[in-house]
Write an enzyme that holds these catalytic residues in place. Sequence first.
Site, PDB file in Angstrom:
ATOM      1  N   ARG A 264       0.840  -1.197   0.000  1.00 55.24           N
ATOM      2  CA  ARG A 264       0.000   0.000   0.000  1.00 55.24           C
ATOM      3  C   ARG A 264       0.877   1.250   0.000  1.00 55.24           C
ATOM      4  O   ARG A 264       1.839   1.334   0.765  1.00 55.24           O
ATOM      5  CB  ARG A 264      -0.924   0.002   1.222  1.00 55.24           C
ATOM      6  CG  ARG A 264      -1.885  -1.183   1.230  1.00 55.24           C
ATOM      7  CD  ARG A 264      -2.865  -1.144   2.362  1.00 55.24           C
ATOM      8  NE  ARG A 264      -3.683  -2.338   2.367  1.00 55.24           N
ATOM      9  CZ  ARG A 264      -4.616  -2.623   3.267  1.00 55.24           C
ATOM     10  NH1 ARG A 264      -4.851  -1.755   4.255  1.00 55.24           N
ATOM     11  NH2 ARG A 264      -5.317  -3.732   3.207  1.00 55.24           N
ATOM     12  N   ARG A 279       2.074   0.995  10.290  1.00 52.39           N
ATOM     13  CA  ARG A 279       1.599   1.408   8.962  1.00 52.39           C
ATOM     14  C   ARG A 279       2.763   1.367   7.987  1.00 52.39           C
ATOM     15  O   ARG A 279       3.589   2.286   7.954  1.00 52.39           O
ATOM     16  CB  ARG A 279       0.987   2.814   9.036  1.00 52.39           C
ATOM     17  CG  ARG A 279       0.179   3.204   7.807  1.00 52.39           C
ATOM     18  CD  ARG A 279      -0.424   4.585   7.971  1.00 52.39           C
ATOM     19  NE  ARG A 279      -1.325   4.658   9.100  1.00 52.39           N
ATOM     20  CZ  ARG A 279      -2.615   4.326   9.053  1.00 52.39           C
ATOM     21  NH1 ARG A 279      -3.140   3.902   7.923  1.00 52.39           N
ATOM     22  NH2 ARG A 279      -3.371   4.423  10.130  1.00 52.39           N
ATOM     23  N   GLU A 351      -6.380  -1.241  15.607  1.00 50.76           N
ATOM     24  CA  GLU A 351      -6.969  -2.188  14.667  1.00 50.76           C
ATOM     25  C   GLU A 351      -5.983  -3.293  14.278  1.00 50.76           C
ATOM     26  O   GLU A 351      -4.836  -3.024  13.938  1.00 50.76           O
ATOM     27  CB  GLU A 351      -7.423  -1.462  13.393  1.00 50.76           C
ATOM     28  CG  GLU A 351      -8.050  -2.382  12.365  1.00 50.76           C
ATOM     29  CD  GLU A 351      -8.179  -1.744  10.990  1.00 50.76           C
ATOM     30  OE1 GLU A 351      -8.216  -2.498   9.998  1.00 50.76           O
ATOM     31  OE2 GLU A 351      -8.209  -0.497  10.908  1.00 50.76           O
ATOM     32  N   SER A 354     -10.206  -6.268  10.215  1.00 52.40           N
ATOM     33  CA  SER A 354     -11.426  -5.611   9.766  1.00 52.40           C
ATOM     34  C   SER A 354     -12.223  -6.646   8.987  1.00 52.40           C
ATOM     35  O   SER A 354     -11.738  -7.198   7.995  1.00 52.40           O
ATOM     36  CB  SER A 354     -11.085  -4.407   8.884  1.00 52.40           C
ATOM     37  OG  SER A 354     -12.212  -3.614   8.634  1.00 52.40           O
ATOM     38  N   ARG A 392       1.038  -6.682  12.587  1.00 51.80           N
ATOM     39  CA  ARG A 392       0.441  -6.044  13.764  1.00 51.80           C
ATOM     40  C   ARG A 392       0.286  -7.050  14.910  1.00 51.80           C
ATOM     41  O   ARG A 392       0.344  -6.670  16.081  1.00 51.80           O
ATOM     42  CB  ARG A 392      -0.901  -5.405  13.409  1.00 51.80           C
ATOM     43  CG  ARG A 392      -0.738  -4.181  12.512  1.00 51.80           C
ATOM     44  CD  ARG A 392      -1.993  -3.334  12.441  1.00 51.80           C
ATOM     45  NE  ARG A 392      -1.780  -2.162  11.588  1.00 51.80           N
ATOM     46  CZ  ARG A 392      -2.607  -1.134  11.514  1.00 51.80           C
ATOM     47  NH1 ARG A 392      -3.714  -1.117  12.238  1.00 51.80           N
ATOM     48  NH2 ARG A 392      -2.342  -0.109  10.717  1.00 51.80           N
TER      49      ARG A 392
END
Length: 426
Positions: A264, A279, A351, A354, A392
């Site tokens: 990403r 991130r 988070e 999801s 994560r």
Amino acid sequence: MLDIQLLRGQLDETAATLATRGCQLDTAAFAALEEARKGLQSRTQDLQARRNALSKQIGVLKGKGEDASAVLAEVGGIGEELKQNEQTLGELLGQISDFVSTLPNLPHESVPIGGSEEENVEVARWGNPRQFEFEVRDHVDVGAVLGGLDFETAAKVSGSRFAVMRGGVARLHRALAQFMLDVHTHEHGYTEVSVPYLVNPASMFGTGQLPKFEEDLFRVPKADGGHLYLIPTAEVPVTNLVRDTLQSAGKVPMKFVCHTPCFRSEAGSYGRDTRGMIRQHQFEKVELVRIETPETSWDALEELTSHAEAILRRLELPYRKIVLCTGDMGFSAAKTYDLEVWLPAQSAYREISSCSNTGAFQARRMQARFKNAQGRNEFVHTLNGSGLAVGRTLVAVLENYQQKDGSVVVPEALRPYMGGAELLTP
């Protein structure tokens, strides 16, 4: 993609619902496109009827031996106009499709209305955050003490938002992915798949990344002038396995699990979570994807989410489950649960998964259908969720299991994947 008939029949109601997502539907623009379409199609039907009538008249005139040249000329003119209308209609339908393709999914009726993440609703919490008797380090410092996390070398090799892992930390990262895959395949009934990490634009369109979010993607040019994209999540290639297919009765539901790297660009996120692995431009996930019928998909969302939760519980990581409000959901989602793991160094839940049901939104873009019990073709419902984000989860393990001397206890569930090791030591 939204059902075009919904827009045509309930434009104002649809606009009001989309407004709860922060999307302002230009009803006047859509109405103008639709008016032009209907006018052109009406004119085309009139011309076709006129041409049919004239063709019969030509037959009558020729049968009587009379001159039909004037009628033939009119038919020729109608043919030219019909040809032009066909081209214009194709362009107009393309404009309508482009317009609709930028609209997000409609939220499910159970989704709370809200404008931002502050209005998300916590629905469950599991585990108690550990009380430390020493100053807690974040995962960057824990990894540095272990000699297992190196961001400086990664920056030299690739730039910011990358990491190099070594030794026990690298093995722990690998163990997490293997553990997740084993649980989901052996206990939760998912079929493991291995998929390409580069996909074509049609695949990105199918799951909703294109056209709206191209700046978030890594685009890879091809020698023939075309291009591919590095996948932002395994959701893209795995969900597209059913693109342009009609599944026979009994073939749906399907349950897939896939471990891939994800890429990403993080456009627009500069300054956010710049430290460490929260991130990154490249990270790994174990992704759950389900292909369901409309009758089963909402129960499937609850089950899929529970499967992601099971990983956190087996690792004994405190977490909370929240349902996202309308203004915080992803583009394709009709309903989303986020799982947020406790990170001691931040004294916050962050988070880690999801889980979403997109309804028929992606299926309509992909033309993914199944034969229902009545024998009719119907769009499938597609669901996806992280089960879990591997990097994560590594962050959470390093922070929650750290010891005062800089060592890290290996969670019991991971020890079979770590050669029986119970401790990572500096």
